[in-house]
Design a protein around this motif. Structure first.
Motif, short mmCIF file in Angstrom:
data_model
loop_
_atom_site.label_atom_id
_atom_site.label_comp_id
_atom_site.label_asym_id
_atom_site.label_seq_id
_atom_site.Cartn_x
_atom_site.Cartn_y
_atom_site.Cartn_z
N GLN A 201 -11.95 91.89 81.51
CA GLN A 201 -11.47 90.53 82.01
C GLN A 201 -12.70 89.45 81.58
N ILE A 202 -13.85 89.78 82.20
CA ILE A 202 -15.19 89.01 82.09
C ILE A 202 -15.70 89.05 80.78
N THR A 203 -15.77 90.21 79.92
CA THR A 203 -16.50 90.53 78.86
C THR A 203 -15.63 90.03 77.58
N SER A 204 -14.36 90.52 77.51
CA SER A 204 -13.46 90.18 76.42
C SER A 204 -12.83 88.76 76.55
N THR A 205 -12.90 88.51 77.67
CA THR A 205 -12.20 86.91 77.44
C THR A 205 -13.25 85.87 77.10
N ARG A 206 -14.37 86.21 77.94
CA ARG A 206 -15.53 85.21 77.34
C ARG A 206 -15.63 85.19 75.97
N ALA A 207 -15.59 86.39 75.25
CA ALA A 207 -15.95 86.66 73.73
C ALA A 207 -14.72 85.86 73.04
N ASN A 208 -13.59 86.21 73.64
CA ASN A 208 -12.44 85.47 72.74
C ASN A 208 -12.49 83.87 73.08
N ILE A 209 -12.71 83.31 74.32
CA ILE A 209 -12.68 81.93 74.48
C ILE A 209 -13.82 81.23 73.55
N GLU A 210 -14.90 82.07 73.52
CA GLU A 210 -16.26 81.32 72.66
C GLU A 210 -15.82 81.55 71.22
N ALA A 211 -15.33 82.59 70.53
CA ALA A 211 -14.70 82.70 69.26
C ALA A 211 -13.77 81.54 68.87
N MET A 212 -12.72 81.51 69.89
CA MET A 212 -11.79 80.58 69.42
C MET A 212 -12.10 79.25 69.67
N MET A 213 -12.75 78.69 71.00
CA MET A 213 -12.73 77.31 71.43
C MET A 213 -14.33 77.06 71.36
N GLY A 214 -15.26 77.87 71.05
CA GLY A 214 -16.58 77.27 70.90
C GLY A 214 -17.36 77.91 72.14
N SER A 215 -18.57 77.83 72.09
CA SER A 215 -19.66 78.13 73.25
C SER A 215 -19.66 77.03 74.12
N LYS A 216 -19.67 75.79 73.66
CA LYS A 216 -19.98 74.65 74.64
C LYS A 216 -18.96 74.52 75.88
N ILE A 217 -17.70 74.83 75.70
CA ILE A 217 -16.84 74.92 76.86
C ILE A 217 -17.29 75.72 77.89
N LEU A 218 -18.06 76.88 77.40
CA LEU A 218 -18.55 77.72 78.50
C LEU A 218 -19.67 77.41 79.15
N GLU A 219 -20.71 76.64 78.33
CA GLU A 219 -21.75 76.16 78.91
C GLU A 219 -21.48 75.00 79.87
N LEU A 220 -20.54 74.10 79.21
CA LEU A 220 -20.11 73.01 80.39
C LEU A 220 -19.46 73.58 81.74
N ASN A 221 -18.84 74.78 81.64
CA ASN A 221 -18.26 75.18 82.77
C ASN A 221 -18.43 76.62 82.97
N PRO A 222 -19.53 76.87 83.72
CA PRO A 222 -20.02 78.40 83.70
C PRO A 222 -19.13 79.21 84.43
N ASN A 223 -17.97 78.81 85.23
CA ASN A 223 -17.11 79.64 86.01
C ASN A 223 -15.84 79.55 85.08
N LEU A 224 -15.77 79.33 84.24
CA LEU A 224 -14.36 79.09 83.48
C LEU A 224 -13.64 80.44 83.32
N VAL A 225 -14.26 81.55 83.12
CA VAL A 225 -13.50 82.72 82.89
C VAL A 225 -12.76 83.47 84.43
N GLU A 226 -13.62 83.06 85.25
CA GLU A 226 -13.05 83.33 86.67
C GLU A 226 -11.95 82.60 86.73
#
Length: 543
Positions: A201-226
């Motif tokens: 969940q943590i590794t593949s979801t993070r990779a999928n979100i970043e590939a599809m929606m960019g890295s900034k969304i994860l930088e702005l929201n560190p707990n997004l995957v959880e």
């Protein structure tokens, strides 16, 4: 009062008796080849099967098939709505050929209302789109081209989740997945983790979100995957339409994922460019991500009812659709390899043939390997449970002589075909290993050149992605993500299940039946260490 109870009891018994007689009469007609669809017996006139259907909407159609048989279509009613349940592969194929007369608007509208949280005053905007799935607006529809919300959702996904856009997506996914695992700093000593599924969940979801929606969304929201998985796990509850006052926690979980998306949107509009989606523009940037995400924003901005809140809800839907089923099937793919060392060796032998001396992997070649493909197809057959729903929207349809009227529903549970021994045998694929067990070679056939992946004769029998013009548009990406994840982990790391685990006790969590990929029913502890050499980057894609 006593007289009323006697009358009520007599009415119920009479209804049951007469409906049973009608069902038996039509069943005899059907057995003689007449194209009739019997209505199953019921107790309450007017309500028919409403209560058992509401009690277990996901499982009731499957129970109907198990009781009354799969070869013929069967009807049930929930108050004034008629449902035809279909489990004959030949009929399923014929129904999908009628896709131009069908729609999935009802399930889309329900998802919009209850899963995404689209406000009631905007739901009519979704309901109004009767324009169909063709490039031109369907004759008779009054929807303008720019307001074709359902068409845009489907068409954009079909276009931007296939080649040539698929190649940069899987390239980016592989890079991000590798980075996610590398960030764990796993060395050459064993490291134990309590749950393989959560790891996926943590590794593949993070990779999928970043590939599809960019890295900034994860930088702005560190707990997004959880936060995403916490909200996503309430999927069955959302679809049931529970009111907020009755289940406030599930809606607060959804609110918790909507706010980070709004935060990302605000930043992206201020600092990024969602319009650079031309052939010469970059396939990805850190702020907006893929061209797919940008084009979605482009068409939504043209639709006046779609406020910033609703656009955020739509991107929660994108996140839900792109990630909500992937981690589960990635888990099962890895788990089946981990519990059978000989199978893992054979799978890695195929994967190794796709990895160059420099450590690059050709994903197109990976997706063409017979055993890897067969294991992938078997995981989806065994671990995906969907209640495919279609509405006969534009005119009556006929399949194999059976008529279903406009306005009625057709339900096709994948479990009814994926586990049907008789149907698989009739298709020339008698199971060597029972259908309720994993068989990595189930989709292999012998040839002069060795085993070959083959699905001939299985139309309507293998349907984890649905079918027709609404077949899951992310199927190519999901397949490649499963294969690349396996190839990367098993080439760069040694991975083992924790000694002593009872693999037979790890089963699907049926609480999520009919809603897509099924998670495991328990945590699966494992250990992992880095190999002395390993690691890959993705090469060409041409599924």
């Amino acid at each position: 009062m006593q007289l009323f109870l006697v009358f009520l009891s007599a009415t119920v018994l009479f209804t049951k008796a007469t409906s049973t007689l009608r069902f038996n009469r039509k069943s005899r007609q059907a057995s003689k080849g007449q194209p009739v669809i019997p209505l199953i017996p019921y107790w309450i006139p007017g309500l028919y099967h409403l209560f058992p259907f509401l009690r277990n909407t996901a499982e009731f159609p499957l129970a109907v098939i198990e009781r009354y048989g799969w070869e013929r279509p069967i009807k049930f009613k929930a108050a004034g709505q008629t449902f035809t349940v279909v489990a004959n592969p030949r009929h399923i194929v014929a129904i999908y050929k009628n896709s131009r007369f069908l729609s999935s608007r009802s399930i889309t509208e329900r998802a919009a209302k209850y899963v995404l949280g689209i406000p009631p005053d905007v739901i009519p905007f979704y309901q109004a789109d009767d324009s169909g799935m063709a490039a031109e607006v369907r004759k008779g529809s009054k929807v303008t081209q720019e307001n074709r919300i359902l068409y845009q959702q489907a068409h954009t996904a079909q276009k931007f989740l296939a080649s040539p856009y698929l190649e940069p997506l899987i390239q980016r996914y592989t890079d991000m997945f590798r980075d996610s695992v590398e960030a764990l700093r796993i060395g050459t000593d064993w490291v134990e983790y309590p749950d393989l599924y959560k790891f996926c969940q943590i590794t593949s979801t993070r990779a999928n979100i970043e590939a599809m929606m960019g890295s900034k969304i994860l930088e702005l929201n560190p707990n997004l995957v959880e936060d995403f998985w916490y909200a996503k796990n309430f999927a069955p509850d959302y679809f049931r339409g529970l009111p907020r006052w009755l289940a406030p926690n599930i809606y607060s979980a959804r609110d918790r994922i909507l706010e980070p998306i709004k935060k990302w949107h605000n930043y992206a509009f201020a600092h990024g460019d969602h319009t650079n989606t031309g052939p010469q523009d970059p396939d990805w940037d850190p702020i907006w991500g893929s061209k797919y995400a940008k084009v979605r924003e482009q068409y939504m901005l043209k639709m006046k009812p779609l406020t910033p809140h609703i656009r955020a809800a739509e991107d929660w839907g994108l996140m839900f659709g792109a990630n909500g089923n992937t981690a589960q099937v990635v888990f099962w793919y890895l788990f089946e390899a981990l519990k059978d060392h000989k199978l893992a060796e054979r799978m890695m032998k195929e994967a190794a043939s796709c990895i160059s001396e420099q450590g690059d992997v050709n994903a197109a070649n990976l997706a063409a390997q017979p055993l890897l493909q067969s294991a992938y197809a078997e995981v989806l057959r065994l671990r995906v449970s969907i209640l495919v729903s279609r509405v006969v929207e534009y005119q009556d349809i006929t399949f194999d002589g059976h008529n279903v009227r406009q306005g009625e529903y057709i339900l096709m549970p994948t479990d009814a075909v994926h586990f049907n021994v008789e149907a698989w045998t009739q298709a020339g694929r008698p199971p060597k290993i029972p259908l309720d067990r994993f068989d990595a070679e189930r989709f292999l056939v012998p040839t002069e050149d060795g085993p070959e992946f083959n699905q001939d004769g299985l139309a309507g029998l293998w349907t984890p992605f649905g079918g027709g013009d609404r077949m899951c548009p992310g199927r190519h990406l999901a397949k490649l993500e499963m294969l690349v994840t396996f190839a990367y982990l098993f080439s760069a790391y040694d991975v083992e299940l924790k000694p002593g685990i009872s693999v037979d006790e790890v089963q699907c969590n049926r609480n999520y039946a009919a809603f897509g990929s099924l998670p495991p029913n328990r945590a699966v502890p494992f250990r992992i260490k880095r190999k002395s050499k390993g690691g890959i980057v993705v090469g060409g894609v041409n599924p």
